[in-house]
Enzyme design. Sequence first.
Site, short mmCIF file in Angstrom:
data_model
loop_
_atom_site.label_atom_id
_atom_site.label_comp_id
_atom_site.label_asym_id
_atom_site.label_seq_id
_atom_site.Cartn_x
_atom_site.Cartn_y
_atom_site.Cartn_z
N LYS A 49 -30.88 -12.97 -33.90
CA LYS A 49 -30.20 -13.55 -35.05
C LYS A 49 -29.45 -12.50 -35.85
CE LYS A 49 -32.69 -17.03 -33.66
NZ LYS A 49 -32.21 -17.88 -32.58
N TYR A 263 -41.55 -27.71 -27.36
CA TYR A 263 -41.19 -26.50 -28.11
C TYR A 263 -42.42 -25.83 -28.69
CZ TYR A 263 -39.12 -23.59 -31.77
OH TYR A 263 -38.78 -22.54 -32.58
N TYR A 289 -39.90 -18.27 -27.43
CA TYR A 289 -38.59 -18.06 -26.81
C TYR A 289 -38.67 -17.13 -25.59
CZ TYR A 289 -36.50 -20.39 -30.82
OH TYR A 289 -36.16 -21.33 -31.75
#
Length: 332
Positions: A49, A263, A289
Site C-alpha cells: 500500500k 477471506y 494475503y
Amino acid sequence: MNLTHIARRRYTEGQTPIEFLPNLSEALNGPRIHIKRDDLLGLTSGGNKTRKLEFLMADALAKGADTIITTGAVQSNHCRLTLSAAVKEGLKCRLLLEERVEGSYNVDASGNNLLYHLLGAETMRPVAGGTDLAAGMEQMAEEARSEGRTPYIIPGGGSNALGALGYVACAEEILAQCFESGLELDHIVSSSGSGGTHAGLVAGLVGNQAGIAMTGISVRAEKAPQEEKIRNLANAASELAGARQDVSASDVVVRDEFVGPGYSLPTTEMTEAIQLFARTEGILLDPVYTGKTAAGLIGMVKEGAFDADSDVLFVHTGGSPAIYAYRDEVLG
C-alpha cells in the site's frame, strides 16, 4: 508511459530488492524462484500500500486535506499504512473497519489493530461485513466537514486508478532491475485482492511491452468478476499513465482456487506455505494475503505450470504484522 507529470510523495529510499530464493527453489524442485521485497517498503512495517499512497497522499495534500478517511478489514494492512502516511504528513486519520468474518473484531487484538492504537488513529469504527463502505466513508467525511475539517477519502486498498499507478511504477522498477542484473523473468505471481497491485503491475507490463506473463492469486473474489475488475482498473491506470496500448482480457489471469473457505479464513496450504518460506528463507508471510498467494505459487509449481528452467518472481506485498493476531493459523 510517463508518470513524471503526476504528483507523488516518496516514502521509500531507493528500490526494494529482488532476491533469489535458492533454498525454496530447491525444496520445491521447481523453477528458480525470486522475490520482490515490497515488504521492505517505507512507512510502518512496509507493504504494497505504500506505493499506492505515494500518489494518493500527494493528491490529498494538493487538495488541502487535513483528515484522511479510509476503510479495510479489522486487520487491514492498508489501514495501518494509510494511518502511518497520515502521521508522516501531519494529518488526522479515521478508519472504517469491516468485520468481514463475523465476530472477528476485538478492540484489544494484537497485529495491525495494536498499531492503529499506537499510531493514534482518531477514529476506529467497526461495521458488519457487507456494509456499504463507500457510504460509510462518505458519512465519516460529512462528520469531518461539520467539524470544519477538509476530508479526503481513500478507497479500500488504495485501489483506484491513481493508487494503481504505484504498481505501474513498480513494474517499471522491476524491468529496470532485471535489465541491470541480466535476469530474464518468465512469470510474475502476486496477490489479487482489492486490485490495485495486480492491475498496476499488468498495466505497467503491458504498457512497456515487457512480454512477461503474470498470474494474480485471488484472496477473496471469484475468478471471472475479479478478472473483469482488474482489467477495468488496469486500463484506467494505463490511461492516467499515458499508455498507448489497452490491457486485453488475455493479459489478466486470476486463480481463485486458493481462497479456501473465505477471506482471511485459514487453509492447510496457506499454513504450509508460511512455514516453508519462514523455514527455508527466513521470510515472513501473512495468513490473509501473501500466505495464500504463496500457496498459489507452490500449487502452480506442483502442477507443472512453470518450466523447470524458468525464472519466476513472487511479489511480496507485506503484511507480516498480522501474523501476531493469527498465531494458531500460522503455526497450524
